[in-house]
Design an enzyme around this catalytic site. Sequence first.
Site, PDB file in Angstrom:
ATOM      1  CB  SER A 111     -33.167 -26.563 -26.574  1.00  0.00           C
ATOM      2  OG  SER A 111     -32.446 -27.522 -26.798  1.00  0.00           O
ATOM      3  CD  GLU A 135      -2.738  -0.991   0.016  1.00  0.00           C
ATOM      4  OE1 GLU A 135      -3.490   0.032  -0.327  1.00  0.00           O
ATOM      5  OE2 GLU A 135      -3.660  -2.106  -0.458  1.00  0.00           O
TER       6      GLU A 135
END
Length: 894
Positions: free
Chosen positions: A338, A77
Amino acid sequence: MATVTAVLTFWTAGGIGAAEAYVESVPVPGAEPQPQASVLYYRDGKTILARVGATDHNDVPLSAISPDLRQAVLLAEDRDFYGHAGVSIRGVARAVVADVSGKHEGASTITQQYARNAFLSQRVTVDRKMQELALAINLERQYSKDEILDRYLNTIYYGRGAYGIAAAANAYFGVTPDRLDFAQSAVLAAVIKDPWEYDPDHDPANARRRWNWIFATARDAGLIDPAKVSYPAIRPSGSVIGGPIGLVVDRVERELAGHGITSQQLHTQGLRVVTTLDQAAQQSAMSSVKKALTGQPAGLQAALVALDPATGGVRAYYGGDLGSGYFDNASAMHPAASTFKSIVLAAALNKGIAYQSRWDGSSPRLFPDRGVPLRNHDGLQCPECTLQRAMVDSLNTPFYAVTAQIGPDRVRDMAVRLGIPDRYDGRKSMVDVKGDPAPGKTRGDISLGRYAVRPGDLATVYATLAGNGVRHDRHFVQSATGADGTGYTTPDSATAALDPKIAADVTTVLQSVVKEHGISPGRPAAGKTGTQQYLDTLDNQDAWMAGYTPELASVVWIGKAKPGPLRDAKNKRIEGDTMPSYIWRDFTRSALQGEPVTALPKPAHVGRADAGDFGKTGHDAKSPDTVANLHAAAAGYEPVVHTEHSGKRLALTFDDGPSEDTPAVLDLLAQYHIKATFCVVGENATWYPDLVRRIVADGHRLCNHSMHHDDLGIVSEAKSRADIVEADAAIAEAVPDATVTYYRAPYGDFGPSAKAGGKLGHTPLGWVVDPDDWLLPGADVIATRIKQQLTPRAVVLVHDGGGDRKQTVAALRTLIPDLLDDGWTFDFPETTVTSKPLTQPAPSASTPQPESTPTSPAPSDSVSPSVPVPSGSSSSPAPSDPATSETPDPAGTP
């Protein structure tokens, strides 16, 4: 980052005095605000859905935090933490450069992050950023570096409900923070950037990548012995919020993060979040799934996503019952089976193919791009089948044939338009992957739903159909508001994705599915089932139901965590029209109980009913230009396959046009002063009359290729004669007095039609060189195949219609100059009968034209301008003026 740039400009341009005055005007608050839980509401804004907040919090002094943890956090950081005064000018400048180059990079120091998290909102504004910088400077003046780091580590949100390092060490590793080693510390340092994205339980790949980066940074700096550091074992995340609602909270958290509201803010700053979920619908979803799964074999899992078609708001969501942080079936990838046939139908309608068009639904069928026969489930046969009937019976062969005719990419494009993302995790969706037959490409199997999609995305597709073709972005959040009144409201995202008439026709067909399968929810509804086969067995691995009413679209999936056979408590196969359909029916009925009933739209009857392949099939597996049993021409009417003149010559012949690609072909031929023969389909001549006129004007010869590209080799001479006469009339309508020199039978299946064509004054025309360019194998392949097959006096078959012919044009761009350089000459095919100009009206079938010796029109070097070619689709037969009207793509096979 524009905000950072503006702040940097102010601080540099304002001068030291102004900057110092501003810093002094922003004092450090006396006490840190305590973390506050946020409340999530159902869409009414009154009923609480869940409370989200930091429930596990215990501050510890820096001396009780391992040095490895401190080091890992600084590496991840703020590596300059102990060297700056709260603000890193170098970091800000780096972020500005990254922003200018189109990248994004954070500029906040640990001190700034602490100031923002402890005292400020998360709004990205110039005012807030300036306060953050001033507070950071004042914090550095008031506290030591160790004190700031201590406060920072105890106020960061690490995910998993852990607020502060003590809670995080326990949540991830079950230890106190003083016992964290470097490997464990790097995991916790990684999650600070995004507690969800870098949690190994949520996204292990991303978490490992960030851990590797921290590890490499420490290794390169000589801070660790890499031989002694390896990726650690991590506790399962558990669930902060249990049950199906926990996964809803996870979705809300990720959506807010995408709009700049961080997990830290959600878990600590007391937000009021109004979701899109409907309480009645959510309860119906959970109860319907629970009822269906109770008493069933262990391992069966379900997903349900329901959307409001008018907004895209998620009304109900079920991805599992284990709670927050666990695997979410509703966001996982599953083959759509389908349920994708609805998308194929929409794509077909968009190309002018009506749902009442007739197709060969026989089983099995061979298709050029499949190495094995394609079968319908249970061996169902429907030799003459409308797309509506094929949808109701969920037949594979008609929808595969449709996809072959319009092209798999058009089906994929339609799927993206309706709501399937173009990319999943950075990779192109709905294409073959490594190990598949065609990596990176979409094959005809898209019509069978072989490509995996997320249930939520499929729900968006069906919501778009329910919304008359208008797509809305799927979302969980209506609004999020902080204690200071600021926040986020989801904007409307309506996109016209599909012609409402096409959507109405799809709805008409899908309404038949719901009615005939007996799964009506007690109000007008449309839908489609889907079942994905498990390997090469009779069992299934995925079962779907996707459907909608005008008010609610929803998708249900049943499967397993690891694909395997789906059987119910009675050991019966689970298919789309069983458990998923029952869940969908019961859910829809319950969720809409008491709501007004709305009718579905009436059919618009878009497209041509004669666009199907019924009566045109029988192709072998090698090429659609052949049929399984070719019928020989009558003696004396054998097709010619050689050029008029001898020597190193060839004749180019183009089939299935004219089409939108014909102008490019004509331009190329004109460039090299080449004459060719165009085998024109009669109905195409009615769509593109100007192109037929240009073919003649440019000095090319015409060839009759039937009226509708039907197989004339299997009909009587009288019927084939009538067809050829009709095609002649269409050509004569476009070009009065045109001479049609040849007749070529579709698929090369001449039979009695050769004699019929000959008697009408057309020389039957065959070929000896066929590069199979219909299969779109690539321009280089087409050119190579022609060269390999070419012999002196050969008639060459290529296509300028019947599909996308850009590859053919690209092949000819390189092939023609190569052939000319190699000494080849271009010629017309020979003739065996006399051809005379057509008259208007064309002669009837009872008025034969005389047979005589060959004649042909004199070549011309004139070139007419390219004709504008239409695009788009129409709900009626194509108009005759392509320059002013839209027409469907002439969807014929070669």
